[in-house]
Design an enzyme around this catalytic site. Structure first.
Site, short mmCIF file in Angstrom:
data_model
loop_
_atom_site.label_atom_id
_atom_site.label_comp_id
_atom_site.label_asym_id
_atom_site.label_seq_id
_atom_site.Cartn_x
_atom_site.Cartn_y
_atom_site.Cartn_z
N LYS A 87 0.86 -1.20 0.00
CA LYS A 87 0.00 0.00 0.00
C LYS A 87 0.89 1.24 0.00
O LYS A 87 1.73 1.41 0.88
CB LYS A 87 -0.89 -0.04 1.24
CG LYS A 87 -2.19 0.66 1.12
CD LYS A 87 -3.05 0.31 2.32
CE LYS A 87 -4.32 1.10 2.35
NZ LYS A 87 -5.01 0.94 3.63
N VAL A 88 0.67 2.10 -1.00
CA VAL A 88 1.56 3.24 -1.25
C VAL A 88 0.72 4.52 -1.25
O VAL A 88 -0.32 4.57 -1.91
CB VAL A 88 2.24 3.07 -2.64
CG1 VAL A 88 3.13 4.25 -2.95
CG2 VAL A 88 3.02 1.76 -2.72
#
Ligand code: E4P
Length: 218
Positions: A87-88
């Site tokens: 998750k960015v």
């Protein structure tokens, strides 16, 4: 539409999967902290525990905000288990990292999405999932559901493959509206998923069926 549960609580993840309608899990640093999971080793171990329960994608969020840091952290997370999705956050170095991960076969979830422009950038960068935050937009008097509808329309029009993962869900109606608008995935607290079960006429109807059966079989 796929259902993910939005928690780092292992009991809730087990309960959600036991229901038989779950497809994955999302977490974020606040949810990990809420469970008292602190320190890098404990955090990584906890992701592995989640992956052992969850039969599907598990989003694990990076803390770094610079390109090199995001890549190093993301590769370490991806190595933990084949189901990990990195998750960015939607920041400049995050977009560059999405492209790097996409080119290197690592699945991603681009988080903290509040506009259609951000959604276009993430799709162009090859994000696997995109997380628009419905509830947090509603909290500021913007229509979170309108954003979902706009992004689904844009992605369908241009054939983007990024899946719209509606996040920051606060109630069962958000889930129903996401289904109507064509979101690919909803990630929800367990209570919102269980809230879909409820209707007073179901309870009244069941009580009557059981009562009539009992009377007839005395
Ligand atoms: C999920 O990926 C998000 O981190 C989460 O849904 C945010 O929800 P909140 O706005 O209720 O904190």
């Amino acid at each position: 539409m796929k259902f993910f549960v939005d928690t780092a609580n292992l009991d809730q993840i087990k309960e959600a999967f036991d229901l038989g309608v779950l497809d994955g899990v999302t977490t974020n640093p606040s949810l990990m902290a809420k469970e008292g999971i602190t320190g890098q080793k404990k955090i990584l171990d906890h992701y592995v525990k989640i992956c052992e329960i969850a039969d599907g994608p598990v989003s694990a969020e990076v803390i770094s905000t610079d390109f090199k840091g995001i890549i190093k952290e993301g590769e370490k997370l991806a190595d933990l288990h084949p189901n990990i999705v990195v998750k960015v956050p939607m920041i400049k170095d995050g977009v560059k990292a999405l492209r790097y991960f996409s080119d290197n076969g690592i699945k991603t979830n681009c988080t903290l999405i509040f506009s259609a422009g951000q959604a276009i950038l993430a799709a162009k960068a090859g994000a696997t999932y995109l997380s628009p935050f419905i509830g947090r937009l509603d909290d500021t008097s913007w229509d979170g559901m309108e954003l979902i509808s706009q992004i689904v329309h844009i992605y369908n029009t241009h054939g983007y493959e990024t899946e719209v993962l509606a996040a920051s869900i606060r109630n069962p109606l958000h889930i129903v509206k996401c289904a109507e608008m064509g979101a690919d995935v909803v990630t929800c607290p367990l209570n919102s998923i269980l809230g879909l079960l409820n209707h007073p006429l179901t309870d009244i109807g069941l009580a009557k069926f059981l009562e009539d059966h009992k009377k007839a079989n005395q």
